[in-house]
Motif scaffolding. Structure first.
Motif, mmCIF file in Angstrom:
data_model
loop_
_atom_site.group_PDB
_atom_site.id
_atom_site.type_symbol
_atom_site.label_atom_id
_atom_site.label_comp_id
_atom_site.label_asym_id
_atom_site.label_seq_id
_atom_site.Cartn_x
_atom_site.Cartn_y
_atom_site.Cartn_z
ATOM 1 N N GLN A 171 105.534 85.675 52.952
ATOM 2 C CA GLN A 171 105.773 85.654 54.396
ATOM 3 C C GLN A 171 104.471 85.787 55.172
ATOM 4 O O GLN A 171 104.258 85.096 56.182
ATOM 5 C CB GLN A 171 106.739 86.773 54.793
ATOM 6 N N ARG A 172 103.575 86.637 54.725
ATOM 7 C CA ARG A 172 102.296 86.796 55.409
ATOM 8 C C ARG A 172 101.459 85.531 55.309
ATOM 9 O O ARG A 172 100.792 85.139 56.272
ATOM 10 C CB ARG A 172 101.534 87.975 54.821
ATOM 11 N N SER A 173 101.504 84.893 54.134
ATOM 12 C CA SER A 173 100.757 83.649 53.972
ATOM 13 C C SER A 173 101.278 82.567 54.916
ATOM 14 O O SER A 173 100.501 81.858 55.567
ATOM 15 C CB SER A 173 100.868 83.175 52.519
ATOM 16 N N ASN A 174 102.598 82.455 54.986
ATOM 17 C CA ASN A 174 103.186 81.481 55.915
ATOM 18 C C ASN A 174 102.806 81.795 57.353
ATOM 19 O O ASN A 174 102.532 80.892 58.155
ATOM 20 C CB ASN A 174 104.708 81.475 55.764
ATOM 21 N N CYS A 175 102.777 83.083 57.691
ATOM 22 C CA CYS A 175 102.408 83.498 59.043
ATOM 23 C C CYS A 175 100.963 83.137 59.349
ATOM 24 O O CYS A 175 100.651 82.591 60.413
ATOM 25 C CB CYS A 175 102.635 84.998 59.197
ATOM 26 N N TYR A 176 100.067 83.424 58.423
ATOM 27 C CA TYR A 176 98.650 83.114 58.637
ATOM 28 C C TYR A 176 98.408 81.619 58.782
ATOM 29 O O TYR A 176 97.604 81.171 59.603
ATOM 30 C CB TYR A 176 97.813 83.653 57.470
ATOM 31 N N HIS A 177 99.122 80.837 57.978
ATOM 32 C CA HIS A 177 98.912 79.393 58.014
ATOM 33 C C HIS A 177 99.487 78.755 59.279
ATOM 34 O O HIS A 177 99.020 77.715 59.726
ATOM 35 C CB HIS A 177 99.525 78.744 56.768
ATOM 36 N N SER A 178 100.489 79.388 59.842
ATOM 37 C CA SER A 178 101.094 78.845 61.068
ATOM 38 C C SER A 178 100.494 79.453 62.335
ATOM 39 O O SER A 178 100.327 78.770 63.341
ATOM 40 C CB SER A 178 102.611 79.069 61.058
ATOM 41 N N GLU A 179 100.135 80.749 62.275
ATOM 42 C CA GLU A 179 99.634 81.444 63.470
ATOM 43 C C GLU A 179 98.123 81.617 63.469
ATOM 44 O O GLU A 179 97.546 82.009 64.475
ATOM 45 C CB GLU A 179 100.301 82.825 63.573
ATOM 46 N N GLY A 180 97.490 81.360 62.340
ATOM 47 C CA GLY A 180 96.055 81.568 62.254
ATOM 48 C C GLY A 180 95.725 82.912 61.638
ATOM 49 O O GLY A 180 96.544 83.837 61.654
ATOM 50 N N HIS A 181 94.527 83.042 61.074
ATOM 51 C CA HIS A 181 94.153 84.259 60.358
ATOM 52 C C HIS A 181 93.845 85.425 61.275
ATOM 53 O O HIS A 181 93.574 86.534 60.811
ATOM 54 C CB HIS A 181 92.946 83.979 59.450
ATOM 55 N N THR A 182 93.852 85.203 62.578
ATOM 56 C CA THR A 182 93.663 86.309 63.515
ATOM 57 C C THR A 182 94.986 86.972 63.892
ATOM 58 O O THR A 182 94.993 88.011 64.557
ATOM 59 C CB THR A 182 92.974 85.801 64.795
ATOM 60 N N ALA A 183 96.096 86.374 63.485
ATOM 61 C CA ALA A 183 97.416 86.944 63.802
ATOM 62 C C ALA A 183 97.627 88.241 63.033
ATOM 63 O O ALA A 183 97.045 88.463 61.967
ATOM 64 C CB ALA A 183 98.506 85.934 63.460
ATOM 65 N N ALA A 184 98.466 89.123 63.591
ATOM 66 C CA ALA A 184 98.725 90.421 62.953
ATOM 67 C C ALA A 184 99.429 90.251 61.613
ATOM 68 O O ALA A 184 98.984 90.761 60.577
ATOM 69 C CB ALA A 184 99.562 91.294 63.879
ATOM 70 N N CYS A 185 100.551 89.566 61.611
ATOM 71 C CA CYS A 185 101.293 89.254 60.378
ATOM 72 C C CYS A 185 101.499 90.498 59.496
ATOM 73 O O CYS A 185 101.206 90.482 58.291
ATOM 74 C CB CYS A 185 100.593 88.164 59.577
#
Length: 433
Positions: A155-169
């Motif tokens: 889930q965190r990987s999907n979040c980073y790839h969609s929201e960018g690596h600056t997202a909290a996730c």
């Protein structure tokens, strides 16, 4: 079946092994103590496959972290030391497969507990039985934590790839442990599910997949960095005490990754008697320990080379957050589903509830793996094999061989106690930090 050390694989593998057995043996079925006729047709290749499947499990994911705590010298040497202890245990247990029986002559010991009972007596067997059950519990806890971390990583990987690596996730693990526990409760009620042979095939494939993925991605990351990170002394700490405790936890993590003693005799009981089971099993053990040690050194070393002092506790979840490819996310999905297949065998609702609850209270991968590695390593891998060997070979006290084996037992006990205390300390510190 992958159960630890990782011993990893005791439950499923012990039953899948029994279904692959075939006949020809110097002991007939009555003398062997079997209630049913068994056929034993196993070869060195089947034994090798069973051992590797049993050994390589989730424990491999923490080896890079262990290397980072120990450094480039002590890390590999510690792995080689535990590989040597594991191999020594295998050699000793080879002499415990066939024992004398006053009523039936020669008796074939088809399980670890059977050997302890017949060679060392009922009191030792009672203690051993408790240790075996602790093994099932600790493995269930480790795989519950591993699977929840893997699901969170997806889930965190999907979040980073969609929201960018600056997202909290930021996501917790409790929700995923509950999902995993519910699925275990349902699947564990399927009759004879433990005898499903395709699960052993998947587990064998996964054994190598764990190591190959971690090693390949670690190598790719090191190439991307254009440097080999890490140091001789390992991760620096602010105090000497912190360094000592981190080393003890690393030793516990490595201890979890190597042993297969609990299922050794069950594997041996599948082998045909020509050539003798003892000869075949020794060759298979040497080969398997060499292969797994090579993969462990690659996975641990390349992971440490890629991350250095920032090496994550779980190598694959750490690599998820530094990768920009969709392939790694897919591999994490595979990791979760195979881990699910690993742990759900032979478990029932009460067991699932306990392991899930413990995992929710202590969702700390490295600390729990370290504790799991230390908690029963010494009695299973060192003490009982040595005691059974001394009885089988009728070695008297104060002889040279007896003294050497006693010293070996004492030294390994000190090392494991060090790892056990350090892991307990780390677990408590993580819980209340």
């Amino acid at each position: 079946m992958e159960i630890g050390g990782d011993d990893q694989q005791t439950s499923l593998l012990s039953h899948s092994i029994s279904s692959s057995s075939s006949s020809s043996s110097p002991c007939d079925d009555q003398a062997a103590g079997h209630a049913y006729k068994t056929e034993r047709s196993g070869t060195i290749w089947t034994a090798l496959a069973h051992i590797i499947t049993a050994v390589i499990g989730s424990g491999v994911l923490s080896l890079a972290w262990s290397m980072s705590r120990l450094g480039w010298v002590a890390g590999p040497l510690t792995m080689l030391a535990f590989a040597s202890v594991t191999l020594t245990s295998a050699v000793l247990l080879c002499n415990c497969y066939i024992s004398a029986d006053l009523d039936n002559g020669l008796h074939r010991n088809g399980s670890y507990l059977d050997a302890v009972r017949r060679i060392l007596g009922k009191k030792n067997a009672w203690v051993c039985g408790i240790i075996v059950r602790i093994n099932f519990i600790k493995v269930g806890i480790v795989y519950t934590i591993t699977s929840s971390i893997s699901m969170r990583a997806i889930q965190r990987s999907n979040c980073y790839h969609s929201e960018g690596h600056t997202a909290a996730c930021k996501y917790g693990t409790t929700y995923y442990m509950l999902i995993f526990g519910i699925i275990q409760v349902i699947v564990s009620q399927i009759p004879d599910f433990r005898n499903t042979e395709w699960l052993s095939v998947i587990a064998a494939i996964m054994s190598f997949t764990y190591s190959i993925i971690g090693s390949a991605l670690g190598l790719a990351k090191a190439i991307e960095n254009r440097e080999i990170k890490g140091s001789i002394e390992g991760v620096p700490t602010s105090t000497a005490a912190q360094k000592v405790w981190s080393i003890s936890q690393a030793i516990g993590d490595i201890a979890f990754a190597f042993p297969f003693s609990l299922i050794f005799l069950e594997i041996m009981d599948t082998l045909k008697s020509n050539p003798p089971e003892k000869v075949t099993m020794k060759k298979a053990s040497v080969t398997a320990v060499c292969v797994t040690t090579f993969f462990y050194l690659c996975c641990g070393g390349l992971g440490y080379a890629a991350f250095g002092n920032s090496t994550p506790g779980n190598l694959l979840t750490g690599l998820v957050f530094t990768s920009h490819t969709g392939l790694l996310t897919l591999l994490m999905h595979v990791l979760f589903f195979i881990s699910l297949a690993d742990i759900r065998l032979c478990l029932r609702t009460a067991y699932v509830g306990f392991t899930t609850g413990f995992g929710m209270l202590f969702p700390y991968f490295n600390q729990v793996v370290g504790l799991a590695g230390a908690i029963n390593f010494w009695p299973v891998v060192v003490y009982f094999p040595v005691e059974m060997y001394l009885v089988q070979k009728d070695i008297r006290p104060w002889t040279t061989k007896s003294i050497i084996l006693r010293i070996y037992c004492f030294i390994t006990l000190l090392v494991i106690l060090f790892a056990f205390v350090g892991s307990i300390k780390g677990l408590i510190a993580a819980r209340f930090s």
